[in-house]
Design a protein around this motif. Structure first.
Motif, PDB file in Angstrom:
ATOM      1  N   VAL A  10       0.842  -1.205   0.000  1.00 27.65           N
ATOM      2  CA  VAL A  10       0.000   0.000   0.000  1.00 27.65           C
ATOM      3  C   VAL A  10       0.874   1.252   0.000  1.00 27.65           C
ATOM      4  CG1 VAL A  10      -1.642   1.347   1.362  1.00 27.65           C
ATOM      5  CG2 VAL A  10      -1.958  -1.117   1.112  1.00 27.65           C
ATOM      6  N   ALA A  11       1.897   1.251   0.856  1.00 23.60           N
ATOM      7  CA  ALA A  11       2.779   2.423   0.934  1.00 23.60           C
ATOM      8  C   ALA A  11       3.470   2.658  -0.399  1.00 23.60           C
ATOM      9  CB  ALA A  11       3.800   2.212   2.050  1.00 23.60           C
ATOM     10  N   GLU A  12       3.867   1.595  -1.067  1.00 25.50           N
ATOM     11  CA  GLU A  12       4.565   1.728  -2.350  1.00 25.50           C
ATOM     12  C   GLU A  12       3.623   2.167  -3.468  1.00 25.50           C
ATOM     13  OE1 GLU A  12       7.978  -1.690  -1.492  1.00 25.50           O
ATOM     14  OE2 GLU A  12       6.205  -2.143  -2.685  1.00 25.50           O
ATOM     15  N   LEU A  13       2.336   1.836  -3.334  1.00 28.41           N
ATOM     16  CA  LEU A  13       1.361   2.276  -4.333  1.00 28.41           C
ATOM     17  C   LEU A  13       1.268   3.797  -4.336  1.00 28.41           C
ATOM     18  CD1 LEU A  13      -1.643  -0.183  -3.851  1.00 28.41           C
ATOM     19  CD2 LEU A  13      -0.101  -0.067  -5.798  1.00 28.41           C
ATOM     20  N   ILE A  14       1.413   4.392  -3.164  1.00 28.67           N
ATOM     21  CA  ILE A  14       1.179   5.829  -3.044  1.00 28.67           C
ATOM     22  C   ILE A  14       2.419   6.636  -3.396  1.00 28.67           C
ATOM     23  CG2 ILE A  14       0.646   7.661  -1.394  1.00 28.67           C
ATOM     24  CD1 ILE A  14      -1.312   5.630  -0.140  1.00 28.67           C
TER      25      ILE A  14
ATOM     26  N   LEU B 147       7.426  -3.702  -5.190  1.00 30.28           N
ATOM     27  CA  LEU B 147       6.381  -4.402  -5.934  1.00 30.28           C
ATOM     28  C   LEU B 147       5.143  -3.522  -6.114  1.00 30.28           C
ATOM     29  CD1 LEU B 147       6.850  -7.888  -4.222  1.00 30.28           C
ATOM     30  CD2 LEU B 147       7.399  -7.320  -6.602  1.00 30.28           C
ATOM     31  N   GLY B 148       4.808  -2.727  -5.107  1.00 31.93           N
ATOM     32  CA  GLY B 148       3.658  -1.825  -5.199  1.00 31.93           C
ATOM     33  C   GLY B 148       3.901  -0.770  -6.282  1.00 31.93           C
ATOM     34  N   TYR B 149       5.131  -0.249  -6.305  1.00 33.15           N
ATOM     35  CA  TYR B 149       5.510   0.744  -7.321  1.00 33.15           C
ATOM     36  C   TYR B 149       5.380   0.148  -8.721  1.00 33.15           C
ATOM     37  CZ  TYR B 149       8.831   3.173 -10.365  1.00 33.15           C
ATOM     38  OH  TYR B 149       9.432   3.796 -11.423  1.00 33.15           O
ATOM     39  N   ARG B 150       5.790  -1.135  -8.867  1.00 36.21           N
ATOM     40  CA  ARG B 150       5.718  -1.819 -10.167  1.00 36.21           C
ATOM     41  C   ARG B 150       4.268  -1.888 -10.651  1.00 36.21           C
ATOM     42  NH1 ARG B 150       9.255  -1.133 -13.220  1.00 36.21           N
ATOM     43  NH2 ARG B 150      10.638  -1.391 -11.450  1.00 36.21           N
ATOM     44  N   ILE B 151       3.339  -2.098  -9.721  1.00 38.88           N
ATOM     45  CA  ILE B 151       1.920  -2.167 -10.086  1.00 38.88           C
ATOM     46  C   ILE B 151       1.444  -0.816 -10.619  1.00 38.88           C
ATOM     47  CG2 ILE B 151      -0.419  -2.389  -9.126  1.00 38.88           C
ATOM     48  CD1 ILE B 151       0.571  -4.663  -7.416  1.00 38.88           C
ATOM     49  N   VAL B 152       1.830   0.248  -9.932  1.00 34.38           N
ATOM     50  CA  VAL B 152       1.396   1.583 -10.355  1.00 34.38           C
ATOM     51  C   VAL B 152       1.962   1.931 -11.739  1.00 34.38           C
ATOM     52  CG1 VAL B 152       1.452   4.046  -9.776  1.00 34.38           C
ATOM     53  CG2 VAL B 152       1.190   2.350  -7.976  1.00 34.38           C
TER      54      VAL B 152
ATOM     55  N   ALA C  69       2.769  -0.207 -14.085  1.00 38.21           N
ATOM     56  CA  ALA C  69       2.077  -1.030 -15.077  1.00 38.21           C
ATOM     57  C   ALA C  69       0.691  -0.464 -15.368  1.00 38.21           C
ATOM     58  CB  ALA C  69       1.974  -2.471 -14.571  1.00 38.21           C
ATOM     59  N   GLN C  70       0.066   0.082 -14.332  1.00 36.42           N
ATOM     60  CA  GLN C  70      -1.272   0.661 -14.512  1.00 36.42           C
ATOM     61  C   GLN C  70      -1.216   1.825 -15.499  1.00 36.42           C
ATOM     62  OE1 GLN C  70      -2.478   3.303 -11.544  1.00 36.42           O
ATOM     63  NE2 GLN C  70      -4.673   3.112 -11.895  1.00 36.42           N
ATOM     64  N   ARG C  71      -0.159   2.635 -15.397  1.00 34.90           N
ATOM     65  CA  ARG C  71      -0.015   3.788 -16.279  1.00 34.90           C
ATOM     66  C   ARG C  71      -0.001   3.395 -17.760  1.00 34.90           C
ATOM     67  NH1 ARG C  71       4.452   6.791 -13.066  1.00 34.90           N
ATOM     68  NH2 ARG C  71       3.064   7.018 -11.294  1.00 34.90           N
TER      69      ARG C  71
ATOM     70  N   THR D 161      -2.028  -4.879 -17.795  1.00 32.38           N
ATOM     71  CA  THR D 161      -2.685  -5.696 -16.776  1.00 32.38           C
ATOM     72  C   THR D 161      -1.962  -7.020 -16.562  1.00 32.38           C
ATOM     73  OG1 THR D 161      -4.183  -6.341 -18.514  1.00 32.38           O
ATOM     74  CG2 THR D 161      -5.006  -4.749 -16.912  1.00 32.38           C
ATOM     75  N   ASP D 162      -1.301  -7.537 -17.607  1.00 30.73           N
ATOM     76  CA  ASP D 162      -0.569  -8.798 -17.416  1.00 30.73           C
ATOM     77  C   ASP D 162       0.534  -8.635 -16.382  1.00 30.73           C
ATOM     78  OD1 ASP D 162       0.757  -7.075 -19.063  1.00 30.73           O
ATOM     79  OD2 ASP D 162       1.197  -8.538 -20.641  1.00 30.73           O
ATOM     80  N   THR D 163       1.238  -7.487 -16.416  1.00 30.65           N
ATOM     81  CA  THR D 163       2.279  -7.239 -15.409  1.00 30.65           C
ATOM     82  C   THR D 163       1.666  -7.114 -14.020  1.00 30.65           C
ATOM     83  OG1 THR D 163       3.531  -6.062 -17.102  1.00 30.65           O
ATOM     84  CG2 THR D 163       4.180  -5.697 -14.803  1.00 30.65           C
ATOM     85  N   ILE D 164       0.524  -6.415 -13.913  1.00 32.90           N
ATOM     86  CA  ILE D 164      -0.140  -6.269 -12.604  1.00 32.90           C
ATOM     87  C   ILE D 164      -0.470  -7.642 -12.027  1.00 32.90           C
ATOM     88  CG2 ILE D 164      -2.190  -5.415 -11.418  1.00 32.90           C
ATOM     89  CD1 ILE D 164      -2.226  -3.043 -13.278  1.00 32.90           C
ATOM     90  N   PHE D 165      -1.046  -8.506 -12.892  1.00 31.65           N
ATOM     91  CA  PHE D 165      -1.381  -9.860 -12.430  1.00 31.65           C
ATOM     92  C   PHE D 165      -0.137 -10.604 -11.946  1.00 31.65           C
ATOM     93  CE2 PHE D 165      -5.703 -11.578 -13.136  1.00 31.65           C
ATOM     94  CZ  PHE D 165      -6.328 -10.395 -13.448  1.00 31.65           C
ATOM     95  N   ALA D 166       0.927 -10.510 -12.731  1.00 38.24           N
ATOM     96  CA  ALA D 166       2.153 -11.237 -12.374  1.00 38.24           C
ATOM     97  C   ALA D 166       2.688 -10.757 -11.025  1.00 38.24           C
ATOM     98  CB  ALA D 166       3.200 -11.046 -13.466  1.00 38.24           C
ATOM     99  N   VAL D 167       2.671  -9.425 -10.817  1.00 33.18           N
ATOM    100  CA  VAL D 167       3.173  -8.889  -9.545  1.00 33.18           C
ATOM    101  C   VAL D 167       2.284  -9.344  -8.398  1.00 33.18           C
ATOM    102  CG1 VAL D 167       3.643  -6.786  -8.244  1.00 33.18           C
ATOM    103  CG2 VAL D 167       4.273  -6.916 -10.662  1.00 33.18           C
TER     104      VAL D 167
END
Lengths: 294, 250
Positions: free
Chosen positions: A238-242, A248-253, A255-257, A261-267
């Protein structure tokens, strides 16, 4: 004549109306199949059946995912196929991104959760052994633990900036209060007789804490840590998302940009697997420490 | 060692649970306290152990007032209260580890007490692996290892089956004779008190008080057969009547 009515000879003992003899037979519930008696069944499951169910627990959702993807009813941009996720995983694993992200997240958990444990375990032992400590700390900790740690993120960024300290602080806030109260509960469960017997054998208060209360509490403390390690692993993502430049949270954000979605799923799958691994490690540790209780 | 209680009383709130207890236990004596439940006999043992402060009166061991718990007054609970995370040997060594003893000295003492209670083979077992009788043997060895001036036993065999209990009674008499430890034992079992004690103190209820004292004039070397003698049965009737007389009217 039943013994009861035979005994009831004197007027004072005699039932006011008809006695036990006049009652209708006690209704019986029909005999039902025992296999359905939930608790009894769990012990009777064969090892093979157990592993079969365990495999199905993973295989069925996976099959459903494959089926939905294959039917073409959902745009693959929203729900990537398992093959695409696997490819994204291999790409991240191959270029070292995955390892560096996972290490960044694990490092934060190590620092934040470690610090929280270092604070909460001694504090919990103090609260569990000292009525004064309990009276002083319980109200404030009881209040603080209901404030969601994620809600502290904006404040912590103002106070500590975007760097590592704010992320470690989130983890500490998210874990320390729960872990303290759970540790105190474990410590309070040490039977009073064990403390008393230690005192009659000559142990001082501090010796009783060190040689009786602490060893008796170790398995329970590790159980509490297991529960809270799961929370810590959630908070770091959560902290890395923000706000973060790695993890790993940063990687999701990221990928979202780019709508990856395949990367988000993998993470997400990697996050789940690492969490499970932490849990298994702590469980092994707990079982070793608690050999005497099994 | 002499344990002296003088006018000892204990109140819980406004309820008086012990009143005016006078009791002297002489060196190497085996004294049993019997009484109905609620006669405060276990409370008295806790007072002597120093786990609970007395409300009035004085308790002293060789003239030294009792102010708190200590290894010179070893206590054995009905549950045994073994440390579950320590082995049998670890439990017996607990009190010794708190003293400045060399490892060799400590090991020698632990081995002696384990042999005395017949548990040398189980030295490395954990309490959960033991039977009820074995647990009580460990608890007694653990208290004795600290060489107490008086061994306090609170219904130590109350949770055991009859056969095990009789074994343990013979065992306890042998240990008492081997070690010369003064023993003060609380039990609700009159037969047990007569089998073991040289003197039986009968407690009355509401509040707990000494109702009577019965000397047990049985031979020093007792086997279980002593329970079948006329002298034993006569004593038993006497003491049981005294216990019943001390019970609150219903």
């Amino acid at each position: 004549m039943t013994p009861l009515s035979a005994a009831a000879k004197t007027p004072a003992d005699a039932p006011s109306e008809a006695g036990r003899d006049a009652w209708a037979p006690l209704p019986r519930r029909g005999v039902r199949p025992r296999a359905m008696a939930g608790g009894a069944m769990a012990g009777g499951l064969s090892g093979r059946a157990k592993w079969g169910l365990r495999a199905a627990s993973v295989a069925i959702p996976l099959a459903a995912w494959l089926a939905v993807g294959g039917a073409g009813v959902v745009d693959p941009a929203f729900l990537p196929s398992p093959a695409a996720v696997w490819a994204a995983f291999l790409e991240m694993a191959g270029n070292g991104q995955l390892a560096s992200d996972a290490l960044a997240s694990l490092g934060r958990v190590g620092a934040g959760f470690g610090l929280a444990v270092l604070i909460s375990v001694p504090l919990g032992v103090f609260m569990g052994t000292s009525p004064a400590g309990q009276a002083f700390f319980e109200p404030v900790i009881g209040l603080l633990r209901y404030m969601p740690a994620s809600a502290f993120i904006p404040l912590l960024i103002i106070w500590l900036g975007l760097g590592e300290p704010s992320k470690v602080a989130i983890l500490v806030i998210g874990v320390v209060f729960f872990n303290t109260l759970m540790t105190a509960d474990v410590v309070r469960q040490v039977p009073g007789e064990l403390r008393q017997v230690a005192a009659t054998l000559g142990a001082t208060g501090w010796e009783t804490v060190r040689k009786v209360i602490w060893p008796h509490s170790v398995p329970g403390v590790l159980d509490a840590m297991r529960v809270n390690a799961a929370a810590a692993w959630n908070f770091v993502v959560v902290a890395e998302l923000i706000a973060a430049e790695s993890g790993l949270g940063y990687r999701i954000v990221r990928a979202q940009r780019f709508l990856q979605t395949d990367t988000i799923f993998a993470v997400l799958v990697v996050i789940g697997c690492i969490g499970l691994l932490i849990d298994v490690l702590l469980r092994v540790l707990r079982d070793r420490a608690g050999r005497w209780s099994r | 060692m002499t344990l002296t209680l003088s006018r000892v009383g204990k109140d819980y709130g406004t309820r008086r649970v012990l009143d005016g207890i006078d009791l002297t236990v002489r060196p190497e004596e085996f004294v049993c306290i019997v009484g109905a439940s609620g006669s405060g006999k276990s409370t008295l043992l806790n007072l002597i152990a120093g786990l609970v402060p007395a409300s009035s009166g004085t308790l002293a061991l060789d003239g030294v007032p009792v102010t708190g718990p200590g290894p010179e007054r070893g206590l054995v609970f009905q549950s045994g209260a073994l440390f579950p995370f320590l082995t049998v040997a670890g439990n017996v060594a607990f009190g010794l580890r708190l003293l400045p003893l060399s490892r060799a000295d400590r090991d020698r003492r632990v081995a002696w007490y384990l042999r005395e209670v017949g548990l040398s083979a189980l030295a490395r077992a954990y309490p959960r692996e033991l039977s009820g009788g074995q647990r009580q043997r460990v608890a007694i060895a653990r208290a004795l290892a600290c060489e107490p001036s008086v061994l306090l036993l609170d219904e130590p065999f109350g949770a055991l089956d009859v056969q095990t209990k009789e074994d343990m009674q013979l065992f306890l008499r042998r240990v008492w004779q081997d070690t010369g430890t003064t023993v003060l034992m609380v039990t609700h079992d009159v037969e047990e008190a007569l089998m073991l004690g040289q003197r039986v103190i009968v407690f009355g209820c509401d509040p707990g008080r000494v109702a009577a004292e019965v000397p047990v004039g049985l031979p020093a070397s007792r086997t279980l057969d002593v329970k079948r003698t006329a002298a034993f049965q006569a004593l038993r009737v006497t003491v049981e009547d005294l216990v019943r007389a001390g019970m609150p009217a219903t």
